[in-house]
Scaffold this motif. Structure first.
Motif, short mmCIF file in Angstrom:
data_model
loop_
_atom_site.label_atom_id
_atom_site.label_comp_id
_atom_site.label_asym_id
_atom_site.label_seq_id
_atom_site.Cartn_x
_atom_site.Cartn_y
_atom_site.Cartn_z
N VAL A 68 0.92 -1.29 -0.39
CA VAL A 68 -0.26 0.02 0.19
C VAL A 68 0.76 1.19 -0.28
N PHE A 69 2.10 1.07 0.23
CA PHE A 69 3.05 2.62 1.08
C PHE A 69 4.35 2.78 -0.01
N GLY A 70 4.04 1.37 -0.94
CA GLY A 70 5.29 1.86 -1.49
C GLY A 70 5.44 2.03 -2.33
N ASP A 71 5.68 1.54 -3.66
CA ASP A 71 5.33 1.68 -5.62
C ASP A 71 3.84 1.93 -5.68
N GLN A 72 2.88 1.02 -5.60
CA GLN A 72 1.41 1.39 -5.89
C GLN A 72 0.93 2.32 -5.43
N MET A 73 1.23 2.79 -3.85
CA MET A 73 0.66 4.16 -3.42
C MET A 73 1.90 4.80 -4.21
N ILE A 74 3.11 5.15 -4.59
CA ILE A 74 3.62 6.60 -5.59
C ILE A 74 3.11 6.26 -6.86
N SER A 75 2.51 5.02 -7.54
CA SER A 75 2.24 5.57 -8.88
C SER A 75 1.30 6.37 -9.29
N THR A 76 0.31 5.65 -7.62
CA THR A 76 -0.94 6.49 -7.70
C THR A 76 -0.87 8.33 -7.73
N ALA A 77 0.22 8.31 -6.65
CA ALA A 77 0.13 9.60 -5.88
C ALA A 77 0.33 10.29 -7.97
N LYS A 78 1.47 9.44 -8.49
CA LYS A 78 1.77 10.93 -8.96
C LYS A 78 0.39 10.85 -10.25
N LEU A 79 -0.82 9.79 -10.65
CA LEU A 79 -1.78 9.42 -11.50
C LEU A 79 -2.65 10.89 -9.98
N ALA A 80 -2.77 10.73 -9.85
CA ALA A 80 -3.46 11.32 -8.85
C ALA A 80 -3.28 12.78 -8.75
N GLY A 81 -1.74 13.33 -8.94
CA GLY A 81 -0.98 15.04 -8.60
C GLY A 81 -1.57 15.21 -9.70
N VAL A 82 -1.48 14.67 -11.02
CA VAL A 82 -1.69 15.25 -12.25
C VAL A 82 -2.77 15.39 -13.29
N ALA A 83 -3.75 14.83 -12.46
CA ALA A 83 -5.60 15.51 -12.12
C ALA A 83 -5.29 15.95 -11.60
N LEU A 84 -5.06 16.48 -9.70
CA LEU A 84 -5.60 17.16 -9.20
C LEU A 84 -5.39 18.72 -9.99
N VAL A 85 -3.69 18.62 -10.56
CA VAL A 85 -3.57 19.78 -10.96
C VAL A 85 -4.66 20.19 -12.23
N ILE A 86 -4.12 19.36 -13.15
CA ILE A 86 -5.39 19.31 -14.40
C ILE A 86 -6.61 20.07 -13.76
N VAL A 87 -7.29 19.56 -12.54
CA VAL A 87 -8.88 20.22 -11.81
C VAL A 87 -8.68 21.33 -11.80
N VAL A 88 -7.27 22.17 -11.48
CA VAL A 88 -6.96 23.25 -10.60
C VAL A 88 -7.15 24.33 -11.62
N VAL A 89 -6.23 23.89 -12.88
CA VAL A 89 -6.77 24.61 -13.59
C VAL A 89 -7.42 25.18 -14.70
N VAL A 90 -7.44 23.65 -15.27
CA VAL A 90 -9.16 23.56 -15.98
C VAL A 90 -10.85 24.32 -15.59
N ALA A 91 -11.04 23.63 -14.34
CA ALA A 91 -12.21 24.47 -13.45
C ALA A 91 -12.67 25.32 -13.20
N PRO A 92 -10.99 26.33 -12.37
CA PRO A 92 -11.51 27.73 -12.70
C PRO A 92 -11.59 28.51 -14.12
N LEU A 93 -10.77 27.98 -15.16
CA LEU A 93 -10.64 28.27 -16.75
C LEU A 93 -11.82 28.62 -17.21
N LEU A 94 -12.87 27.64 -16.80
CA LEU A 94 -13.30 27.59 -17.75
C LEU A 94 -15.11 28.29 -16.89
#
Length: 303
Positions: free
Chosen positions: A87-113
């Motif tokens: 849970v806290f090894g490579d699996q979490m790092i991979s998911t955290a990267k994906l969630a982080g990229v998605a969060l950045v997209i949300v923070v940029v796209v939602a206010p812009l629209l």
């Protein structure tokens, strides 16, 4: 402060207990899922004894609680590895990267629209609103398949499995982020439009402040409170959405590990993921409560 900590502990306990009961009440059992129905009865009995599954449910529950209080999450039935490493090894790092990229997209796209379409009428605004509604309503796997077809197979500008790690994260990140951004954009647009009807907006226009500056500088801030209210839902969507997105794009991570654990009734892994999800949700809730004080200073005076 003490009540907040007690409430957080209670919610974590409730999340763990519900997950424990759900996995035990589901059809089938862990030994059959891992070894098959036709496995040797003596071997099954030995495995059940090793895993502690031969004990009454209340005894299994008590043992797990005792281990949890000592910081021991146990070992995976399927992988034979420490749950902490899974849970806290490579699996979490991979998911955290994906969630982080998605969060950045949300923070940029939602206010812009929200800023670009707030208060506007016409076919463009209607088209954007309709597109937001469609994306927000569509199943996540369908959004992912459409993005793969458009950007990977038709335009050939983004890879699915090849390329750098960042390139491989773009399409999964978009798949995870767009439905969340669509909902938040609609909420923020409504907040901006309500703010622009307030007396301060009329006064600002009278002083010659431009429409875009008024919308982005004043209206956007007022839209953050209703948007922040949905922060818990957004984080939950990020966490649950990774399960589908990682399966669609064949990515390793907590999502794929959770699917495997639920399929094989791997109780220690399921409980660890439930605890992690509840913890993240609680942390986000506390952060949002603090963010309210920054967004609206009047709340500080109320306290």
């Amino acid at each position: 402060m003490a009540s907040t900590v007690a409430s957080a502990v209670g919610m974590l306990w409730a999340a763990m207990t519900l997950a424990f009961l759900a996995i035990h009440l589901a059809p089938g059992d862990a030994v059959s899922a891992v070894m098959g129905e036709a496995s040797n009865p003596d071997l099954r009995a030995k495995v059940e004894q090793d895993w502690g599954l031969d004990q009454p449910l209340i005894v299994q529950y008590g043992r797990y609680l005792g281990k949890l209080l000592r910081g021991d999450l146990g070992y995976s039935y399927v992988r034979g590895e420490s749950v902490s490493d899974i849970v806290f090894g490579d699996q979490m790092i991979s998911t955290a990267k994906l969630a982080g990229v998605a969060l950045v997209i949300v923070v940029v796209v939602a206010p812009l629209l929200a800023v670009l379409t707030a208060g506007r009428r016409g076919p463009v605004a209607a088209g954007v609103s309709g597109l937001e509604l469609g994306v927000a309503s569509a199943p996540t796997f369908w959004v992912g398949l459409v993005l793969i077809w458009v950007f990977a197979f038709t335009l050939r500008v983004l890879p699915v499995t090849s390329g750098t790690e960042l390139q491989r994260l773009v399409l999964p990140g978009l798949t995870l982020a767009l439905p969340i951004a669509a909902v938040l954009a609609q909420v923020m647009r409504g907040g901006i439009e309500r703010a622009l009807e307030q007396p301060f907006a009329v006064s600002a226009r009278a002083r010659g402040i431009g429409a875009l500056r008024l919308t982005a500088g004043h209206g956007l801030r007022h839209s953050l409170i209703p948007a922040a209210t949905l922060a818990g839902w957004a984080v939950s969507s990020l966490l649950t959405g990774t399960v589908v997105v990682e399966e669609v794009f064949g990515r390793a991570g907590l999502g794929s590990a959770t699917v495997e654990a639920v399929t094989y009734k791997d109780l220690p892994v399921v409980l660890a993921v439930a605890l992690l999800t509840a913890t993240v949700y609680l942390v986000v809730t506390v952060v949002v409560d603090l963010a309210y004080l920054w967004i609206d200073p009047r709340l500080r005076e109320a306290r």
